[in-house]
Motif scaffolding. Structure first.
Motif, PDB file in Angstrom:
ATOM      1  N   VAL A  43       0.875  -1.176   0.000  1.00 23.76           N
ATOM      2  CA  VAL A  43       0.000   0.000   0.000  1.00 23.76           C
ATOM      3  C   VAL A  43       0.910   1.223   0.000  1.00 23.76           C
ATOM      4  N   ARG A  44       1.204   1.712  -1.193  1.00 19.11           N
ATOM      5  CA  ARG A  44       2.172   2.808  -1.326  1.00 19.11           C
ATOM      6  C   ARG A  44       1.568   4.161  -0.995  1.00 19.11           C
ATOM      7  N   LEU A  45       0.277   4.309  -1.246  1.00 17.16           N
ATOM      8  CA  LEU A  45      -0.346   5.602  -0.995  1.00 17.16           C
ATOM      9  C   LEU A  45      -1.793   5.396  -0.546  1.00 17.16           C
ATOM     10  N   ASN A  46      -2.732   5.350  -1.478  1.00 15.49           N
ATOM     11  CA  ASN A  46      -4.144   5.350  -1.084  1.00 15.49           C
ATOM     12  C   ASN A  46      -4.972   4.250  -1.728  1.00 15.49           C
ATOM     13  N   VAL A  47      -4.325   3.244  -2.328  1.00 14.92           N
ATOM     14  CA  VAL A  47      -5.052   2.154  -2.986  1.00 14.92           C
ATOM     15  C   VAL A  47      -4.600   0.817  -2.420  1.00 14.92           C
ATOM     16  N   VAL A  48      -5.575  -0.048  -2.140  1.00 18.63           N
ATOM     17  CA  VAL A  48      -5.310  -1.414  -1.705  1.00 18.63           C
ATOM     18  C   VAL A  48      -5.729  -2.348  -2.832  1.00 18.63           C
ATOM     19  N   CYS A  49      -4.776  -3.106  -3.365  1.00 17.81           N
ATOM     20  CA  CYS A  49      -5.041  -4.064  -4.437  1.00 17.81           C
ATOM     21  C   CYS A  49      -5.000  -5.458  -3.821  1.00 17.81           C
ATOM     22  N   PHE A  50      -6.120  -6.181  -3.879  1.00 15.32           N
ATOM     23  CA  PHE A  50      -6.217  -7.452  -3.162  1.00 15.32           C
ATOM     24  C   PHE A  50      -7.073  -8.436  -3.938  1.00 15.32           C
ATOM     25  N   THR A  51      -7.023  -9.696  -3.500  1.00 14.97           N
ATOM     26  CA  THR A  51      -7.840 -10.721  -4.134  1.00 14.97           C
ATOM     27  C   THR A  51      -8.168 -11.796  -3.109  1.00 14.97           C
ATOM     28  N   LEU A  52      -8.970 -12.763  -3.510  1.00 16.35           N
ATOM     29  CA  LEU A  52      -9.274 -13.902  -2.639  1.00 16.35           C
ATOM     30  C   LEU A  52      -8.069 -14.833  -2.589  1.00 16.35           C
ATOM     31  N   ALA A  53      -7.792 -15.363  -1.420  1.00 16.73           N
ATOM     32  CA  ALA A  53      -6.644 -16.265  -1.266  1.00 16.73           C
ATOM     33  C   ALA A  53      -6.867 -17.581  -1.997  1.00 16.73           C
ATOM     34  N   GLU A  54      -8.113 -18.012  -2.073  1.00 14.65           N
ATOM     35  CA  GLU A  54      -8.449 -19.267  -2.738  1.00 14.65           C
ATOM     36  C   GLU A  54      -9.312 -18.990  -3.961  1.00 14.65           C
TER      37      GLU A  54
END
Length: 462
Positions: free
Chosen positions: A391-402
């Motif tokens: 999280v470098r600034l203001n965005v969270v990039c994520f996904t499901l683990a499965e």
């Protein structure tokens, strides 16, 4: 005058009070409303009314028919795209923009034009740009990028001894536009400008990053001698990664290129002492895009475009008509953008900058950054999720683990839509979601609600 129109004019203060009450009610209930209402059956279009019914009836029809279907995009948990809201001062300024209804593109009626120039000066100072940059308001980042690249196109012509503004883009011959992780609006701009989407050359990025590899960029510049355009990214959409602007600048010692920097929301890193280094070197750009209806929290549609070559900008966009002012050393705004007319967009920005100053807007930026970090930490601690980038600034990039398939991510996104809105993406070949924090209302309490909703939905899907 139509009888109903005349009656509305006579009752205008009362009608404005009713509109104010409707607006206040909408804002007061913003936190409790579904962030994105459940999709229902679309309304069948109604026929255009034949007889006048007046503003009261129109307001009632809007509140009954359309308001319940509108998202709470002005609210604190609308984390899709990169969407700000409207600060109280910006809202006041926007209302007065409609009241005064200015088309301030001409010195013949120059008050609004002067207000815009003052506001541009404040913004230039806010982002750490020098007086070498002049600026103009446009409708959004896409138009800001398009305007910057139009000036770059004319610069290419200057280098080659032709003028695309006069002779057309074909006079340039093949054009190369180099970038590591360009926003989709760059290709759209190249299409509009007649340079073509195929002129965009993707340059390798650093391992595990969206930032361009400076060595790869130098190789690409050396591949074909001659002037080129480089589009640097100061805040990518997926992970808010930043190109090394200083390293790109040093390449000018050996290569001839126009540097356009897309800093649509990344420019606001300049407000935070901890993150200002990310935009170090921004002032060296020949043109810069900054979107204001993102992190400045002014209403749509508002952005600013900066350039060091206002002379080329005026060559591209000059408009000749008896009722328009001359170009001169300080061209009227009508000579600087594709629009012959636009609303006084600068007023909302002027209001919020005048009301809250650098310190107030720094607080918004730093609070949103802290919220993004908190959501990233919460998702990292939840085994149902994988955070795909820092999280470098203001965005969270994520996904499901499965099984992070697009279908499962769509199900997750739809399951939480009334509580939090996030948008889909693909990062490193993996289907993902992204949460972008840029609203002035968002707090840590909103982060907790978002994290709890996402976690509960992920377990339900599993």
């Amino acid at each position: 005058m139509d009888r109903t129109l005349a009656a509305d004019l006579a009752r205008l203060p009362e009608l404005l009070d009713a509109t104010r009450d409707a607006a206040a009610d909408a804002l007061a209930t913003l936190d409790a409303r579904p962030v994105v209402p459940p999709a229902g059956k679309p309304h069948d279009p109604e026929p255009l009314p034949e007889r006048a019914t007046g503003t009261d009836a129109a307001l009632a029809a809007f509140r009954d028919r359309w308001e319940p279907r509108l998202s709470a995009s002005a609210g604190p948990r609308y984390l899709g795209f990169v969407t700000g809201g409207a600060t109280p001062a910006a809202l006041a300024g926007d209302w007065l923009t409609a009241v005064h209804d200015q088309n301030s593109n001409s010195a013949l009626d120059g008050g609004g034009q002067d207000l815009e120039r003052e506001t541009v000066g404040w913004l230039r100072d806010l982002f750490g740009l020098t007086a070498a940059h002049s600026g103009t308001f446009v409708s959004g980042a896409t138009m800001s990028n398009t305007t910057g690249l139009a000036i770059a196109r004319e610069w290419l012509g200057e280098r080659l001894g032709v003028s695309p503004a006069e002779d057309g883009a074909a006079a340039l011959g093949p054009v190369r536009v180099l970038s590591g992780a360009p926003h989709s609006s760059i290709a759209k701009a190249l299409s509009v400008l007649g340079l073509g989407r195929n002129s965009l050359v993707r340059v390798p990025t650093l391992p595990g990053r969206e930032a361009v590899d400076p060595a790869a960029l130098e190789r690409a510049l050396a591949d074909t001698p001659g002037p080129a355009v480089v589009v640097a990214n100061a805040g990518t959409v997926n992970t808010v990664d930043f190109d090394d602007l200083r390293a790109i600048e040093t390449l000018r010692e050996r290569h001839d290129f126009w540097l356009h920097t897309d800093a649509a929301f990344g420019a606001f890193a300049a407000l935070s002492a901890e993150h200002a280094h990310l935009v170090d070197g921004l002032d060296a750009s020949d043109s810069v895009c900054v979107d204001l209806h993102k992190w400045l929290n002014v209403p749509y549609d508002s952005a600013v475009q900066f350039t060091r070559r206002r002379d080329l900008q005026a060559r591209v966009f000059q408009n000749s008509a008896a009722y328009l002012g001359p170009l001169g050393d300080h061209p009227d705004l009508v000579h600087l953008t594709p629009e012959n007319s636009h609303r006084l967009r600068a007023l909302a920005a002027w209001f919020t900058l005048r009301a809250y100053g650098r310190q107030g807007h720094r607080e918004i930026v730093e609070r949103d950054i802290a919220c993004a970090r908190a959501l990233g930490a919460a998702l990292e601690a939840d085994p149902a999720f994988t955070v795909l980038a820092p999280v470098r600034l203001n965005v969270v990039c994520f996904t499901l683990a499965e099984a992070p398939t697009p279908e499962r991510l769509t199900a997750l996104r739809e399951a939480v839509a009334t509580e939090v809105f996030v948008t889909p993406t693909v990062y490193g070949g993996t289907a993902a979601l992204r949460a972008a924090f840029s609203n002035w209302r968002t707090t840590q309490a909103d982060v907790r609600r978002a994290a709890e909703a996402l976690g509960a939905a992920a377990r339900e899907i599993a």
